[in-house]
Design a protein around this motif. Structure first.
Motif, PDB file in Angstrom:
ATOM      1  N   ALA A 172       0.825  -1.208   0.000  1.00 51.49           N
ATOM      2  CA  ALA A 172       0.000   0.000   0.000  1.00 51.49           C
ATOM      3  C   ALA A 172       0.863   1.264   0.000  1.00 51.49           C
ATOM      4  O   ALA A 172       0.499   2.279  -0.606  1.00 51.49           O
ATOM      5  CB  ALA A 172      -0.917  -0.014   1.218  1.00 51.49           C
ATOM      6  N   ASN A 173       2.028   1.191   0.643  1.00 51.56           N
ATOM      7  CA  ASN A 173       2.911   2.367   0.730  1.00 51.56           C
ATOM      8  C   ASN A 173       3.268   2.965  -0.626  1.00 51.56           C
ATOM      9  O   ASN A 173       3.450   4.172  -0.734  1.00 51.56           O
ATOM     10  CB  ASN A 173       4.245   1.978   1.391  1.00 51.56           C
ATOM     11  CG  ASN A 173       4.176   2.116   2.888  1.00 51.56           C
ATOM     12  OD1 ASN A 173       3.141   2.500   3.402  1.00 51.56           O
ATOM     13  ND2 ASN A 173       5.259   1.801   3.570  1.00 51.56           N
ATOM     14  N   TYR A 174       3.384   2.101  -1.640  1.00 51.73           N
ATOM     15  CA  TYR A 174       3.774   2.615  -2.954  1.00 51.73           C
ATOM     16  C   TYR A 174       2.721   3.578  -3.488  1.00 51.73           C
ATOM     17  O   TYR A 174       3.055   4.583  -4.112  1.00 51.73           O
ATOM     18  CB  TYR A 174       4.003   1.471  -3.947  1.00 51.73           C
ATOM     19  CG  TYR A 174       5.310   0.752  -3.710  1.00 51.73           C
ATOM     20  CD1 TYR A 174       6.527   1.413  -3.857  1.00 51.73           C
ATOM     21  CD2 TYR A 174       5.343  -0.576  -3.327  1.00 51.73           C
ATOM     22  CE1 TYR A 174       7.728   0.772  -3.622  1.00 51.73           C
ATOM     23  CE2 TYR A 174       6.541  -1.238  -3.093  1.00 51.73           C
ATOM     24  CZ  TYR A 174       7.734  -0.553  -3.241  1.00 51.73           C
ATOM     25  OH  TYR A 174       8.925  -1.182  -3.000  1.00 51.73           O
ATOM     26  N   ALA A 175       1.455   3.253  -3.259  1.00 55.83           N
ATOM     27  CA  ALA A 175       0.383   4.119  -3.753  1.00 55.83           C
ATOM     28  C   ALA A 175       0.130   5.277  -2.784  1.00 55.83           C
ATOM     29  O   ALA A 175      -0.041   6.427  -3.210  1.00 55.83           O
ATOM     30  CB  ALA A 175      -0.884   3.298  -3.953  1.00 55.83           C
ATOM     31  N   LEU A 176       0.119   4.993  -1.482  1.00 57.35           N
ATOM     32  CA  LEU A 176      -0.200   6.024  -0.485  1.00 57.35           C
ATOM     33  C   LEU A 176       0.794   7.182  -0.529  1.00 57.35           C
ATOM     34  O   LEU A 176       0.415   8.345  -0.450  1.00 57.35           O
ATOM     35  CB  LEU A 176      -0.193   5.410   0.925  1.00 57.35           C
ATOM     36  CG  LEU A 176      -1.337   4.453   1.238  1.00 57.35           C
ATOM     37  CD1 LEU A 176      -1.139   3.794   2.601  1.00 57.35           C
ATOM     38  CD2 LEU A 176      -2.672   5.198   1.178  1.00 57.35           C
ATOM     39  N   SER A 177       2.064   6.849  -0.672  1.00 55.15           N
ATOM     40  CA  SER A 177       3.087   7.899  -0.686  1.00 55.15           C
ATOM     41  C   SER A 177       2.919   8.792  -1.916  1.00 55.15           C
ATOM     42  O   SER A 177       3.022  10.022  -1.820  1.00 55.15           O
ATOM     43  CB  SER A 177       4.486   7.287  -0.647  1.00 55.15           C
ATOM     44  OG  SER A 177       4.603   6.270  -1.611  1.00 55.15           O
ATOM     45  N   LEU A 178       2.607   8.167  -3.060  1.00 55.17           N
ATOM     46  CA  LEU A 178       2.430   8.975  -4.278  1.00 55.17           C
ATOM     47  C   LEU A 178       1.240   9.916  -4.129  1.00 55.17           C
ATOM     48  O   LEU A 178       1.278  11.059  -4.572  1.00 55.17           O
ATOM     49  CB  LEU A 178       2.245   8.085  -5.512  1.00 55.17           C
ATOM     50  CG  LEU A 178       3.440   7.225  -5.920  1.00 55.17           C
ATOM     51  CD1 LEU A 178       3.174   6.566  -7.264  1.00 55.17           C
ATOM     52  CD2 LEU A 178       4.741   8.014  -5.980  1.00 55.17           C
ATOM     53  N   ALA A 179       0.196   9.418  -3.466  1.00 55.20           N
ATOM     54  CA  ALA A 179      -1.006  10.242  -3.275  1.00 55.20           C
ATOM     55  C   ALA A 179      -0.701  11.462  -2.418  1.00 55.20           C
ATOM     56  O   ALA A 179      -1.422  12.456  -2.473  1.00 55.20           O
ATOM     57  CB  ALA A 179      -2.119   9.404  -2.649  1.00 55.20           C
ATOM     58  N   SER A 180       0.358  11.392  -1.622  1.00 58.55           N
ATOM     59  CA  SER A 180       0.718  12.600  -0.853  1.00 58.55           C
ATOM     60  C   SER A 180       1.936  13.305  -1.459  1.00 58.55           C
ATOM     61  O   SER A 180       2.606  14.103  -0.794  1.00 58.55           O
ATOM     62  CB  SER A 180       0.929  12.269   0.625  1.00 58.55           C
ATOM     63  OG  SER A 180       1.915  11.293   0.771  1.00 58.55           O
TER      64      SER A 180
END
Ligand SMILES: Nc1ncnc2c1ncn2[C@@H]1O[C@H](COP(=O)(O)OP(=O)(O)OP(=O)(O)O)[C@@H](O)[C@H]1O
Ligand SMILES: [Mg+2]
Length: 226
Positions: A172-180
């Motif tokens: 999930a970190n790969y997507a969550l970090s990009l979203a921020s």
């Protein structure tokens, strides 16, 4: 200046994800990095807006990559990361043509493996070094990779296609970090995702040095399974 092109005809394989995380990881005061968003979907442009720091810099390449890369060379950039659309359009061809190394992300589904073939054939045709990176893979357990990953790796290698020995896990970190607007290291420095991106960057750096003939020992992802 070195140019990485992220290419695969298959949509959703991880081109934009890897381009964003690697460029965020690689950017340093003494290593000037530029992102070229050559995909009219604009995923990287959106991330760059959310990020708001202007680092790495971003140019739009959807109407022509060669020009953006030449301008980057004149402006003294060290690395260029080109994100491309999931097709075989002129823009993709231009991006591969401009590349030092082509990174071909793939998920494990059989359809994805079939879909990398055209991108690989084009890289070969244009005589560009390339390497496949297995993305969104099941996590390693007890430091052992999933049999699905091992099988895919063997299948890719049997086609004489170089494949990175590591993996980018489905996290999930790969997507969550990009979203921020961040890369995984900025988002959570001690995370396994940050470690994976760090390892992939090292393998890419080693391969690029080998392409320039500066590094002759093993572990080179574009030639052998590093
Ligand atoms: N390792 C990963 N772990 C979790 N989610 C991931 C991972 N890699 C990619 N994704 C997610 O999968 C989706 C597709 O990824 P991405 O946009 O990077 O693919 P792409 O190859 O650029 O797609 P397109 O061909 O449409 O441009 C995104 O929602 C992204 O967040
Ligand atoms: Mg994309």
């Amino acid at each position: 200046m070195d140019v990485l092109c992220f290419a695969s005809r298959k949509g959703g394989s991880g081109k934009s994800t890897l381009a964003a995380h690697l460029s965020a990881h690689a950017t340093r005061p003494n290593r000037r990095c530029l992102l070229v968003d050559a995909d009219s979907q604009g995923s990287l442009t959106l991330w760059h807006k959310l990020r708001g720091t202007g680092e790495p810099a971003l140019k739009n390449g959807s109407r022509g990559v060669a020009e953006a890369v030449e301008a980057a060379r004149a402006e003294g950039y060290d690395w260029v990361f080109i994100d491309t659309p999931p097709d075989m359009s002129t823009v993709v061809r231009e991006a591969i043509q401009a590349a030092t190394l082509v990174i071909v992300p793939t998920r494990l589904a059989v359809f994805d493996l079939a879909a990398i073939k055209e991108t690989i054939d084009l890289s070969r045709h244009l005589r560009k070094p390339y390497a496949v990176v297995i993305n969104a893979a099941p996590a390693r357990r007890d430091n052992t990779e999933s049999p699905f990953v091992t099988q895919a790796r063997q299948m890719i290698s049997s086609l004489n296609v170089p494949v990175w020995s590591g993996q980018i896990t489905n996290r999930a970190n790969y997507a969550l970090s990009l979203a921020s607007g961040e890369g995984v290291r900025e988002f959570e420095a001690q995370s396994q995702a940050a470690t994976e991106i760090g390892r992939l960057w090292l393998a890419i750096d080693r391969s690029v040095k080998a392409i320039h003939g500066a590094y002759r020992s093993g572990g080179v992802m574009h030639r052998v399974a590093a």
